[in-house]
Design a protein around this motif. Structure first.
Motif, PDB file in Angstrom:
ATOM      1  N   PRO A   1       0.805  -1.208   0.000  1.00 15.74           N
ATOM      2  CA  PRO A   1       0.000   0.000   0.000  1.00 15.74           C
ATOM      3  C   PRO A   1       0.847   1.271   0.000  1.00 15.74           C
ATOM      4  CG  PRO A   1      -0.927  -1.592   1.499  1.00 15.74           C
ATOM      5  CD  PRO A   1       0.345  -2.184   0.999  1.00 15.74           C
ATOM      6  N   LEU A   2       1.898   1.297   0.805  1.00 14.39           N
ATOM      7  CA  LEU A   2       2.671   2.527   0.903  1.00 14.39           C
ATOM      8  C   LEU A   2       3.506   2.784  -0.343  1.00 14.39           C
ATOM      9  CD1 LEU A   2       3.674   2.649   4.658  1.00 14.39           C
ATOM     10  CD2 LEU A   2       1.860   3.862   3.416  1.00 14.39           C
ATOM     11  N   GLU A   3       3.989   1.696  -0.939  1.00  9.69           N
ATOM     12  CA  GLU A   3       4.706   1.870  -2.198  1.00  9.69           C
ATOM     13  C   GLU A   3       3.811   2.569  -3.213  1.00  9.69           C
ATOM     14  OE1 GLU A   3       7.450  -2.128  -1.942  1.00  9.69           O
ATOM     15  OE2 GLU A   3       5.996  -1.962  -3.582  1.00  9.69           O
ATOM     16  N   LEU A   4       2.559   2.076  -3.284  1.00 12.06           N
ATOM     17  CA  LEU A   4       1.639   2.676  -4.239  1.00 12.06           C
ATOM     18  C   LEU A   4       1.376   4.128  -3.899  1.00 12.06           C
ATOM     19  CD1 LEU A   4      -1.053  -0.083  -4.822  1.00 12.06           C
ATOM     20  CD2 LEU A   4       1.021   0.372  -6.089  1.00 12.06           C
ATOM     21  N   TYR A   5       1.299   4.394  -2.612  1.00 14.20           N
ATOM     22  CA  TYR A   5       0.972   5.736  -2.187  1.00 14.20           C
ATOM     23  C   TYR A   5       2.141   6.670  -2.465  1.00 14.20           C
ATOM     24  CZ  TYR A   5      -1.088   9.436   0.633  1.00 14.20           C
ATOM     25  OH  TYR A   5      -1.639  10.605   1.048  1.00 14.20           O
ATOM     26  N   ASP A   6       3.316   6.168  -2.151  1.00 10.70           N
ATOM     27  CA  ASP A   6       4.468   7.045  -2.256  1.00 10.70           C
ATOM     28  C   ASP A   6       5.056   7.076  -3.653  1.00 10.70           C
ATOM     29  OD1 ASP A   6       4.223   7.591   0.381  1.00 10.70           O
ATOM     30  OD2 ASP A   6       5.658   6.037   1.033  1.00 10.70           O
ATOM     31  N   ALA A   7       4.940   5.950  -4.357  1.00  9.68           N
ATOM     32  CA  ALA A   7       5.604   5.906  -5.654  1.00  9.68           C
ATOM     33  C   ALA A   7       4.698   5.327  -6.725  1.00  9.68           C
ATOM     34  CB  ALA A   7       6.888   5.077  -5.545  1.00  9.68           C
ATOM     35  N   PRO A   8       3.596   6.006  -7.016  1.00  9.65           N
ATOM     36  CA  PRO A   8       2.723   5.502  -8.076  1.00  9.65           C
ATOM     37  C   PRO A   8       3.458   5.593  -9.414  1.00  9.65           C
ATOM     38  CG  PRO A   8       2.047   7.699  -7.425  1.00  9.65           C
ATOM     39  CD  PRO A   8       3.144   7.307  -6.478  1.00  9.65           C
ATOM     40  N   VAL A   9       3.325   4.539 -10.220  1.00 12.77           N
ATOM     41  CA  VAL A   9       4.073   4.541 -11.475  1.00 12.77           C
ATOM     42  C   VAL A   9       3.463   5.500 -12.485  1.00 12.77           C
ATOM     43  CG1 VAL A   9       5.020   2.222 -11.250  1.00 12.77           C
ATOM     44  CG2 VAL A   9       2.786   2.553 -12.362  1.00 12.77           C
ATOM     45  N   ASN A  10       2.211   5.769 -12.319  1.00 11.34           N
ATOM     46  CA  ASN A  10       1.614   6.679 -13.290  1.00 11.34           C
ATOM     47  C   ASN A  10       0.485   7.490 -12.656  1.00 11.34           C
ATOM     48  OD1 ASN A  10      -0.537   4.909 -13.134  1.00 11.34           O
ATOM     49  ND2 ASN A  10       0.073   3.789 -14.990  1.00 11.34           N
ATOM     50  N   LYS A  11      -0.020   8.357 -13.460  1.00 12.32           N
ATOM     51  CA  LYS A  11      -1.064   9.276 -13.021  1.00 12.32           C
ATOM     52  C   LYS A  11      -2.300   8.513 -12.532  1.00 12.32           C
ATOM     53  CE  LYS A  11      -3.487  12.090 -15.855  1.00 12.32           C
ATOM     54  NZ  LYS A  11      -3.570  12.964 -17.021  1.00 12.32           N
TER      55      LYS A  11
ATOM     56  N   GLU B   1      -1.630  16.690   1.448  1.00  9.97           N
ATOM     57  CA  GLU B   1      -0.867  17.063   2.645  1.00  9.97           C
ATOM     58  C   GLU B   1       0.447  17.759   2.294  1.00  9.97           C
ATOM     59  OE1 GLU B   1      -1.729  14.041   1.700  1.00  9.97           O
ATOM     60  OE2 GLU B   1      -0.237  12.510   2.208  1.00  9.97           O
ATOM     61  N   HIS B   2       0.849  17.650   1.033  1.00 11.33           N
ATOM     62  CA  HIS B   2       2.083  18.322   0.619  1.00 11.33           C
ATOM     63  C   HIS B   2       1.830  19.665  -0.029  1.00 11.33           C
ATOM     64  CE1 HIS B   2       3.537  13.933   0.424  1.00 11.33           C
ATOM     65  NE2 HIS B   2       3.883  14.465   1.598  1.00 11.33           N
ATOM     66  N   MET B   3       0.605  20.019  -0.191  1.00  7.91           N
ATOM     67  CA  MET B   3       0.245  21.304  -0.790  1.00  7.91           C
ATOM     68  C   MET B   3       0.307  22.356   0.304  1.00  7.91           C
ATOM     69  SD  MET B   3      -0.601  22.537  -3.710  1.00  7.91           S
ATOM     70  CE  MET B   3      -1.550  21.588  -4.876  1.00  7.91           C
ATOM     71  N   GLN B   4       1.153  23.365   0.058  1.00  7.85           N
ATOM     72  CA  GLN B   4       1.340  24.371   1.111  1.00  7.85           C
ATOM     73  C   GLN B   4       0.619  25.661   0.736  1.00  7.85           C
ATOM     74  OE1 GLN B   4       5.522  24.442   0.795  1.00  7.85           O
ATOM     75  NE2 GLN B   4       5.768  22.397   1.733  1.00  7.85           N
ATOM     76  N   ILE B   5      -0.029  26.223   1.759  1.00  9.84           N
ATOM     77  CA  ILE B   5      -0.675  27.520   1.563  1.00  9.84           C
ATOM     78  C   ILE B   5       0.374  28.603   1.882  1.00  9.84           C
ATOM     79  CG2 ILE B   5      -2.500  29.057   2.372  1.00  9.84           C
ATOM     80  CD1 ILE B   5      -3.893  26.759   1.223  1.00  9.84           C
TER      81      ILE B   5
ATOM     82  N   ASP C   1       6.922  21.299  -2.204  1.00 10.31           N
ATOM     83  CA  ASP C   1       8.322  20.922  -2.189  1.00 10.31           C
ATOM     84  C   ASP C   1       8.550  19.929  -3.329  1.00 10.31           C
ATOM     85  OD1 ASP C   1      10.807  19.997  -1.675  1.00 10.31           O
ATOM     86  OD2 ASP C   1      10.490  19.850   0.521  1.00 10.31           O
ATOM     87  N   ASP C   2       9.462  20.218  -4.219  1.00  9.57           N
ATOM     88  CA  ASP C   2       9.624  19.362  -5.391  1.00  9.57           C
ATOM     89  C   ASP C   2       9.936  17.912  -5.044  1.00  9.57           C
ATOM     90  OD1 ASP C   2       8.907  20.699  -7.588  1.00  9.57           O
ATOM     91  OD2 ASP C   2      10.848  21.685  -7.867  1.00  9.57           O
ATOM     92  N   SER C   3      10.577  17.694  -3.879  1.00 11.56           N
ATOM     93  CA  SER C   3      10.904  16.311  -3.526  1.00 11.56           C
ATOM     94  C   SER C   3       9.661  15.505  -3.200  1.00 11.56           C
ATOM     95  CB  SER C   3      11.843  16.302  -2.309  1.00 11.56           C
ATOM     96  OG  SER C   3      11.129  16.783  -1.185  1.00 11.56           O
ATOM     97  N   GLN C   4       8.611  16.191  -2.890  1.00 13.42           N
ATOM     98  CA  GLN C   4       7.373  15.460  -2.557  1.00 13.42           C
ATOM     99  C   GLN C   4       6.371  15.486  -3.702  1.00 13.42           C
ATOM    100  OE1 GLN C   4       6.852  17.785   0.932  1.00 13.42           O
ATOM    101  NE2 GLN C   4       7.209  16.011   2.281  1.00 13.42           N
TER     102      GLN C   4
END
Lengths: 437, 276, 292, 343
Positions: D218-228, D262-266, D325-328
């Motif tokens: 599950p986390l692999e998919l969440y963190d590293a989805p192969v595509n859109k 959660e990575h979108m910053q205001i 953050d580009d890393s996320q």
């Protein structure tokens, strides 16, 4: 019953009921019409079975129309389902000629000569007898003496149609539930056309001329049918176009008909107090005439015949001999009463004092039957045998089609002219298809 | 007007009308039954007699003339056997239609139904000749076959509609549980399709019982059913209303009473899938 | 190797086989014989006349003066009976849908005619109900001071429609009642809140809900009523004239009164064609409702 | 070698290629969940494993045996259906024991197994009842019990919770997880609900249009989805997608950026990557979802969502800037491939 018969029956019974049923009795299957005389015969069959322990009898009772269909289908496809067939006078000569029926020959004691000549001739082809008459009938006029008297009229022994119309006018009283005259109207060659054929005969008409051309648009037909429709319109009961023998019998016995022209067999019903409210007020006259007395009353017989497809023709003949014998008539007379004996077949019946005493209609019936001549029943010469029918295979369908038209004319759904025109057309169609011309 | 009031007065009216209609619909049967206990003269009396001393004369007459039990037994035998045989053939077919439908399923069903639309009389001579050649004239066997074939299209259709309502997944579950074809039949289709099977059987029983045309034309002394018994009493010479009524009552009573008792089952599956 | 794929296609076919093959046999053998008979000269009464008839039998049957009437009557009889039973069936079903005292008994009485033998039905109506003199209807008419109707003469086809409707109305009621039971209560209540009258409910809720059931009733009745015979045979014998002759009866007259098997077979072939036309028409019209 | 393996498995419905050469290896004891939108073929694939659908190409191996064409009952699998498919005419007990009875198992053994399963599932009071007399949750448990008693090699679940209400669904989910832990049985589970997939699965298989998009924890998919597609399918609310034209500092070839909420910053409007207006604020207590409509976006486009774990001071209609953050962030090319993973 004779002594040795009883013994034979007893022995037969023991043999049959014993464990070894090797001697299975021959089973005769008899197809018959569901009228009173035949039903009485079914009740008396045990007398025959007792006298002939090697034979058992199975009855198949059918309504007339269905019986005719079954018999024809069976015999024409060689079905062989029946050992004895009850068939009418119409079929006998046709079937006999085709070789579908076994010729009947009986013992001396049967007294073939005693059979009424008109009937016997109608059942023979080239002098060979193909069926034995079980009962015969003609038509006659039944009327209510009380009503005719009240109207100050009289009824001659052989009235004319005009006189009948006069009487009908006088006694017609629908408000009190009495209709001047009741006549058949239900379509069918054996229903309304039986009556209408005799009317046409006496009006001087016929079914076919000597070239087998249908004659339905000739003047006598026109006169007879117009007269009939007019008479029934004025003095008939409602629903006439659906009435045949039974319907009218019910009306007559309820006292709703002043006059009724129909089969002589009706006489025994209308004069039977247990069935009829007017039993003591009926009298009989010959069928009315118009221009000729020829063919004014019909001739019909129900007969027993043996189809060639049976494997038990000897036993079948034996049964027929029993069922149409003088002894049988005697048996019915003794067991069920002389008013119920099958009539119209033997001269000896009418000479029997017991019968004459029980049947008030005996004389009229004998006279009617004796006066009918199936070979000469039209004013002008005609090629066919039969009073109220023509004994050719095509007649049945022609009779039905014409009967439908007549019934439509009676119901007022079409004019007499148009009905006759349609009738002529369909008769012509059938005759042409069969290659008469 | 409040709903309660409306419904109260409405119920009274509604039930009276319903009762009236039911009695009118039933009246002919009642009249027939009453006539069976009259004498012939009472039977045709105008106005109709309603209070009279009932007579059993007509029934004894019928029994005297013809062996009622013989005909009744033939009726029972032919209708029951043809129904069972029909079910035997129709259940597998309907099962197949319902659970492995193909593009042609509807067409085959329609074709089956269309075989029923041809007037029987058109096939009379062929069937008569065939029965005669095979020696089946006047046998109960021939009637059973004919009744079966006559009812088969309706049976397949009714069963198909009934089976279609059984969820597919239950069969799949059974298949997963290790059920073979027979176990699926025995443990799933039969118990779950029983409503449909029962009403199909009942309907076909009624249809076979009431069949007259083939009975009249193909039987004589052996295989005649009650339909042919009735025919032998219709329009003889003379008065016959009361006797005809008696024989009619005898002929229809078993099936009508049977129908009353089984109407719940009949209704269940008589829907032809009309109920969603 | 047992191939599940092949097997899964084979088994359903095997299950179908008995029904399809027996029906095919049942249909094709007599049909083939009928078609054959329709092209030969075959009259039971004239076994001596044989040989090919070409299209003569067809011509003979179709030129029968009664032919047009017969086709018309067949369709009229069918249409009227279906209409009568569907309309009254719906009304009665709606009437007895909600409980009331004695509903079970009412239902039993209502469905009884369906179990009555057609021959008995016809005899009963002809002799005891519709006879213009001592029939029950005549007595009712007289009671109200009207002239009794001579049913079989004046309304021959109408009388037969009444008899057949009497028999089939219970069937329609049975199916409609069952269908009504699955009617959505909440939908009805919602429509009541929306202010729908009973008539509007009938039009917009009941009728659409009943569409399937109506299709089924129509379908079944068409199947049985296209070849009505016993009722006509027993009562009017097709008359007066040809007023109540339908196609089945016309074929009957050819086959069993004229014993003209050739013409009767031609008629039967024609009847099959007519049946199929009606069937196609029917499938177009209501087939959609029967899907799923 | 894997316990259950699908090798180039195909399924055709006429011309329709419903399952396209699927390869998948499942280890013993593993809990695998098939997810995907409706019509993706996940149920079909499950039913092919079960043997309820024929396999038109490729092979299916279980425990080293080829079961591609073996009939369902011989595969030693048990299945829990979406509708439960209980036998309505049998009692709970009979439902559970049906397979064993068909297999001709000893009566005492059957009784014991049924009793054990019933105990595990708290069904003991209901054994004599028919399914009709049970609640939805109880029926669900009977369906599971029916599978358990057979002690199959593999459990198959076809959307088993979709007929339950939300509360019961959560509860049953936990129960299934517990059962899996206890029994340690290999399980294939089909659902369209990603929460079920995330919480239950050892590995999740994401399917689309008959083929596998990605397989992973599950986390692999969440963190590293192969595509859109995978990126959007996993995660709730969905990952924000932002067209990258006009945005600075995106990798070459990227057409869209994907940023989880959660990575979108205001931020302030000032020099934000995106400027927009706050459209809706969903305060859920532990978190706050701020919906922002970027300037120039059509009203029918999804707003961007930023998730905060603190209460927000913003008001609706406020002007804000958005950044990440580009890393996320994930960047997708025109094919929808995740550049970070494929590159």
């Amino acid at each position: 019953m004779k002594k040795q018969n009883i013994i034979a029956a007893a022995v037969g019974g023991v043999l049959l009921s014993s464990a070894a049923v090797s001697m299975a009795a021959t089973e005769l299957v008899i197809a018959t019409v569901n009228n009173g005389h035949m039903i009485e015969m079914q009740k008396l069959t045990n007398h025959f079975e007792e006298a002939n322990p090697d034979i058992t009898v199975k009855w198949v009772t059918l309504e007339e129309g269905v019986l005719r269909q079954r018999m024809t289908t069976d015999i024409a496809t060689k079905g062989g389902q029946f050992d004895i067939m009850t068939i009418g006078m119409y079929e006998v000569p046709i079937w006999g000629e085709k070789g579908w029926l076994k010729e009947l020959s009986f013992d001396e004691s049967y007294d073939t000569e005693d059979l009424l000549p008109a009937i016997r001739d109608g059942l023979s082809v080239d002098g060979k007898l193909y069926a034995a008459p079980f009962y015969g009938e003609s038509s006659m006029l039944m009327y209510r003496t009380d009503l005719v008297e009240k109207a100050g009229m009289t009824m001659p022994e052989q009235p004319t149609w005009d006189h009948v119309a006069d009487v009908a006018a006088k006694i017609h009283d629908p408000d009190n539930g009495v209709y001047g005259i009741c006549l058949r109207g239900k379509p069918g060659w054996g229903d309304n056309m039986a009556l209408l054929s005799t009317m046409v005969n006496t009006f001087g008409g016929q079914w076919f001329d000597m070239d087998w051309k249908p004659q339905l648009e000739t003047q006598p037909w026109h006169d007879a049918i117009s007269f009939y429709v007019d008479l029934m319109d004025k003095y008939g009961p409602p629903g006439s176009s659906g009435n045949s023998f039974n319907e009218i019998l019910a009306l007559y016995n309820e006292g709703k008909c002043g006059m009724w022209l129909d089969a002589t067999i009706a006489a025994s019903f209308v004069s039977d107090p247990s069935q009829s409210k007017v039993a003591d007020k009926v009298a009989f006259a010959q069928a009315p005439t118009k221009v000729t007395p020829k063919g004014a009353n019909w001739l019909w017989a129900w007969t027993l015949a043996v189809p060639v497809t049976t494997t038990h023709s000897d036993e079948a003949t034996r049964f027929i001999e029993w069922a149409t014998s003088k002894d049988y008539i005697e048996l019915v007379g003794e067991e069920l009463g002389w008013g119920k004996v099958p009539t119209g077949t033997r001269a000896s019946t009418y000479e029997n004092p017991k019968f004459r005493e029980a049947a008030v209609f005996a004389d009229a019936e004998f006279k009617a039957i004796s006066s009918a001549d199936p070979t000469d029943s039209t004013l002008n010469e005609s090629p066919y045998v039969g009073v109220q029918f023509a004994s050719i295979p095509e007649f049945q369908s022609i009779g039905i089609a014409v009967g439908q038209q007549m019934s439509a004319a009676l119901a007022g759904q079409t004019s007499v002219d148009k009905a006759l025109k349609n009738s002529q057309r369909s008769a012509d169609r059938e005759m042409r298809r069969s290659g008469y011309y | 007007m409040s709903f309660a009031q409306k419904s109260k007065s409405a119920t009274v009216i509604r039930s009276s009308v319903a009762w009236l209609i039911a009695l009118v619909m039933f009246f002919p049967i009642l009249f027939l039954t009453v006539t069976a206990f009259k004498t012939e003269l009472q039977a045709i009396a105008v106005p109709s007699v309603w209070f009279f001393e009932p007579t059993l004369e007509n029934f004894t007459e019928v029994q005297e003339r013809s062996d009622y039990l013989h005909y009744a037994w033939n009726s029972v035998l032919t209708s029951v056997m043809s129904t069972l045989l029909g079910l035997l053939i129709a259940i597998p077919a309907a099962f197949s239609f319902a659970f492995t439908p193909t593009r042609r399923t509807k067409d085959i069903l329609m074709w089956m139904l269309s075989t029923k639309m041809m007037p029987a009389v058109g096939a009379l001579v062929p069937i008569y000749v065939l029965s005669q050649k095979t020696g089946l004239l006047d046998t109960r066997f021939a009637l059973i076959i004919i009744f079966t074939m006559m009812n088969l299209p309706i049976m397949v259709w009714m069963l198909y509609s009934a089976f279609k309502d059984i969820p597919h997944e239950i069969f799949e579950a059974a298949r997963m549980d290790g059920a073979g074809l027979w176990e699926e039949f025995r443990h799933v289709l039969l118990p779950l399709g029983m409503g449909g099977i029962a009403s199909t059987g009942l309907l076909c029983l009624v249809l076979a019982w009431n069949e007259a045309f083939w009975v009249l034309n193909l039987t004589s002394s052996q295989a005649g059913t009650l339909a042919s018994l009735v025919a032998s009493y219709s329009s003889p010479e003379g008065l016959f209303w009361a006797k005809l009524s008696a024989v009619s009552v005898l002929a229809i009573a078993p099936i009508v009473v049977f129908g009353w008792f089984s109407q719940k089952q009949l209704v269940q599956g008589l829907t032809f899938g009309a109920v969603k | 190797m047992s191939d599940a794929g092949l097997k899964s296609r084979l088994v359903p076919r095997l299950l179908l086989a008995p029904a399809v093959s027996t029906l095919l046999l049942w249909m094709i053998v007599p049909l083939a014989m009928t078609v054959y008979f329709s092209f030969i000269r075959y009259n039971l009464m004239r076994p001596d006349v044989t040989g090919s008839a070409g299209w003569m039998n067809y011509e003979f049957f179709i030129t029968n003066p009664a032919f047009g009437d017969a086709v018309f009557n067949t369709l009229l009889l069918l249409g009227s009976t279906v209409l009568v039973t569907v309309v009254f069936g719906l009304l009665i079903a709606l009437l007895i849908n909600d409980p009331f005292p004695g509903r079970a008994l009412v239902r039993v009485l209502l469905i009884s005619p369906f179990f009555v033998m057609p021959t008995v039905n016809a005899l009963l109506w002809k002799h005891m109900m519709m006879n213009p003199i001592y029939g029950v209807l005549a007595q009712v008419w007289t009671f109200f001071g009207w002239t009794p109707i001579d049913w079989m003469t004046d309304f021959p086809l109408g009388s037969i429609i009444i008899m057949i409707s009497w028999q089939w109305l219970p069937f329609a009621v049975l199916i409609f009642v069952t269908a009504l039971q699955s009617m959505d209560r909440e939908q009805l209540e919602a429509s009541e809140l929306d202010g729908a009258t009973y008539l509007q409910q009938l039009r917009y809720l009941y009728l659409p809900h009943m569409a399937r059931a109506i299709s089924v009733v129509v379908m079944i009745e068409v199947i049985f009523l296209l070849s009505v015979f016993a009722e006509i045979f027993v009562t009017t014998a097709g008359g007066p004239g040809t007023a109540s002759t339908n196609l089945a009866f016309l074929i009957f007259t050819e086959a069993l009164l004229n014993f003209d098997v050739g013409a009767a077979s031609a008629g039967a072939v024609f009847a099959i064609i007519l049946a199929n036309i009606v069937a196609i028409f029917l499938i177009r019209m209501i087939g959609k409702n029967l899907e799923n | 070698m894997a316990f259950l393996s699908l090798n180039n498995v195909d399924k055709f419905y006429g011309d329709l290629h419903a399952i396209k050469s699927v390869n998948l290896a499942i280890e013993q004891g593993e809990f695998v969940v098939f997810v995907g939108p409706s019509g993706c073929g996940k149920s079909t694939l499950l039913r092919m494993i079960a043997g309820l659908e024929t396999i038109d190409g490729g092979t299916l191996m279980l425990g080293g045996n080829d079961i591609t064409h073996v009939i369902p009952s011989k595969r030693d699998l048990a299945m829990v259906f979406q509708s439960y498919a209980l036998y309505p005419h049998m009692s709970v007990e009979d439902n559970m024991s049906f397979a064993l009875r068909l297999a001709g198992e000893d009566k005492a053994v059957i009784a014991k197994k049924v009793a054990e399963a019933a105990e595990k599932l708290d069904l003991e009071p209901y054994l004599k009842r028919t399914p009709r007399a049970l609640s939805g949750g109880q029926r669900q448990r009977v369906a599971i019990g029916r599978a358990i008693v057979r002690q199959p090699k593999v459990f198959l679940f076809d959307e088993p919770l979709s007929n339950l209400d939300a509360a019961l669904r959560g509860q049953t989910r936990v129960e299934i997880a517990r059962l899996h832990r206890e029994l340690g049985a290999t399980t294939v589970y089909v659902t369209h609900d990603q929460v079920e997939a995330m919480t239950l699965a050892d590995r999740v298989v994401v399917l689309r249009a008959g083929h596998i998009e990605q397989v992973g924890t599950p986390l692999e998919l969440y963190d590293a989805p192969v595509n859109k597609f995978v990126a959007q399918f996993i995660g709730m609310p969905q990952m924000n997608l932002i067209k990258t034209d006009g945005i600075n500092g995106v990798p070459a070839g990227a057409v869209e950026a994907g940023v989880r909420t959660e990575h979108m910053q205001i931020t302030d409007e000032g020099n934000a990557r995106i400027k927009g207006t706050v459209e809706l604020i969903e305060s859920l207590g532990n978190e706050t979802l701020i919906h922002v409509r970027p300037d120039g976006a059509d009203s029918h486009e999804m707003p961007l969502i930023a998730r905060q774990y603190s209460r927000s001071e913003l008001n609706m209609g406020a002007r804000v800037g958005l950044g990440w953050d580009d890393s996320q962030a994930h960047y997708f090319n025109t094919q929808g491939e995740n550049l970070r993973i494929t590159a």
